[in-house]
Design an enzyme around this catalytic site. Structure first.
Site, PDB file in Angstrom:
ATOM      1  CE  LYS A  60       0.795   5.426  -1.705  1.00 48.83           C
ATOM      2  NZ  LYS A  60       0.538   6.401  -0.301  1.00 48.83           N
ATOM      3  CD  GLU A  96      -0.205   2.454   5.246  1.00 51.65           C
ATOM      4  OE1 GLU A  96      -0.151   3.590   5.936  1.00 51.65           O
ATOM      5  OE2 GLU A  96       0.186   2.427   4.052  1.00 51.65           O
ATOM      6  CB  SER A 107       3.474   2.686  -1.139  1.00 50.04           C
ATOM      7  OG  SER A 107       3.485   2.115   0.016  1.00 50.04           O
ATOM      8  CG  HIS A 136      -1.499   1.127  -0.933  1.00 49.98           C
ATOM      9  ND1 HIS A 136      -0.961   1.961  -0.019  1.00 49.98           N
ATOM     10  CD2 HIS A 136      -0.454   0.186  -1.013  1.00 49.98           C
ATOM     11  CE1 HIS A 136       0.363   1.722   0.367  1.00 49.98           C
ATOM     12  NE2 HIS A 136       0.674   0.487  -0.357  1.00 49.98           N
ATOM     13  CG  ASN A 137      -2.146   5.389   1.547  1.00 47.64           C
ATOM     14  OD1 ASN A 137      -1.286   4.525   0.847  1.00 47.64           O
ATOM     15  ND2 ASN A 137      -1.564   6.486   2.151  1.00 47.64           N
TER      16      ASN A 137
END
Length: 301
Positions: free
Chosen positions: A173, A180, A121, A176-177
Site C-alpha cells: 500500500k 499515486e 484503497s 501504491h500511494n
C-alpha cells in the site's frame, strides 16, 4: 461473520456499512457519538468504549482498526492487548508504516494474538464500488478472514489479495500511494500547461472528459479530475497547498535503502513540500543571486 470496527470515519464507517449490507455483524466504536448513532440506524452495534466493544464479541474475536497511523495505533493496541485472548485477530487497515507493523506483530505474537495488515484503497467511493485491499499475514489467519475481504473488495476474486507475510500488505500500500503521488503530479502539470495556453481557451473539463474514454491516460484519477473540473473549472477558492499522508516519504526512503531510482515519485513528493512554503526563502535567494551575477531585476513584495 462478526467483527468489531474501531474508527468509523469516512473509510471505517463506509466499510462497516458495506459489511453489514452483506449480512456481517459489525460492532463499532468511535469517539464521535453522532457517527455511531447514524450507523446504528443502519445496523451497527454501538459500543461506548474499546472495552465495551471487546465485550460484545465472541472469541475468536476480530478487531479491525481504521484509525490514523503511528501513536493512535500503538495506544489502541495497548488498550486491546489485556482484553483479548489467544487466537483473536487485530487487523490494521490504516496507512501504517510497514516497519511499525512488523514490530507490532512480533509484540502481539508473544500474547498469541494474530496481527494482519490490510492496506486499503478506495476512499469515499469504496462503499459503492468496493475497496482494493492488500493483505499481509499468516496463511491460516487470512483464510479465516477471507469472507470479509471478499465482501469489501469489488468482487470475491478481484481487487484484493493475500500478498505475503505480515508487513507485506502495508508495504504494498505504501508503494501504491507513492505511485499515486506521481500520477497525480503528472495530471496536475499537464492541466496547468493547458490552463496557461490562453490563446486556445481550452475547456479543461471537456479535455478531461475526452481523455476518459479510449485514451492511454484514462484512469479513476482522471475521472476524479474531470469531476473536480466540472464542479469548479477555475479551481476557485482552493489554496495551492498539498498535504501528504507520509506514505510518499516512506516510499522514497525505501527506494534509497534499496538503491532503486524513483525520480518521479521523489519529485512529486518534493513538489508537495514546496506547495506549503508560502514564503520561500530559497526562491528569494535565487532571485537575489540572479540580481548579483547578472543585474537581473528582482520582483518586490
Amino acid at each position: 461473520m462478526e467483527l468489531g470496527m474501531i474508527g468509523l470515519g469516512r473509510m471505517g464507517g463506509a466499510m462497516s456499512q458495506r459489511l453489514m449490507q452483506a449480512g456481517h455483524q459489525v460492532a463499532g466504536y468511535a469517539r464521535s457519538t453522532d457517527t455511531m448513532k447514524q450507523l446504528e440506524e443502519k445496523g451497527l452495534i454501538a459500543a461506548s468504549s474499546v472495552e465495551d466493544l471487546v465485550s460484545k464479541l465472541k472469541p475468536q474475536r476480530i478487531i479491525w482498526l481504521m484509525i490514523p497511523s503511528g501513536k493512535p495505533v500503538d495506544e489502541t493496541i495497548g488498550i486491546l492487548m489485556p482484553l483479548l485472548e489467544a487466537d483473536d485477530v487485530i487487523i490494521d487497515g490504516g496507512n501504517s508504516d510497514y516497519k511499525d507493523t512488523l514490530r507490532r506483530a512480533e509484540m502481539l505474537k508473544t500474547h498469541k494474538i494474530h496481527y494482519v495488515d490490510a492496506g486499503t484503497s478506495g476512499g469515499v467511493w469504496g462503499l459503492e464500488n468496493g475497496y482494493s485491499i492488500m493483505v499481509g499475514g499468516e496463511d491460516a489467519v487470512v483464510a479465516r478472514l477471507r469472507p470479509l475481504f471478499e465482501t469489501l473488495a469489488p468482487g470475491p476474486n478481484k481487487g484484493w489479495g493475500h500478498v505475503g507475510p505480515c508487513g507485506a500488505g502495508h508495504f504494498t500500500k505504501m508503494v501504491h500511494n507513492g505511485i499515486e503521488y506521481g500520477i497525480m503530479q503528472a495530471y496536475g502539470e499537464g492541466f496547468a500547461i493547458m490552463h496557461h495556453k490562453e490563446e486556445f481557451k481550452l475547456d479543461l473539463h471537456q479535455v478531461a472528459e475526452i481523455w476518459r474514454y479510449g485514451s492511454v491516460v484514462q484512469s479513476w484519477l482522471l475521472d476524479l479530475t474531470a469531476a473536480a473540473l466540472g464542479k469548479n473549472p477555475g479551481l476557485d477558492g482552493i489554496a495551492p497547498y498539498v498535504a501528504d499522508s507520509g506514505e510518499g516519504r516512506w516510499t522514497v526512503a525505501e527506494a534509497i535503502d534499496l538503491n532503486i531510482a524513483a525520480p518521479v515519485i521523489t519529485l512529486s513528493l518534493l513538489q508537495r513540500l514546496q506547495s506549503r512554503d508560502s514564503d520561500s526563502f530559497s526562491d528569494k535567494l535565487l532571485s537575489a543571486l540572479r540580481n548579483e551575477f547578472g543585474g537581473h531585476a528582482m520582483k518586490k513584495e
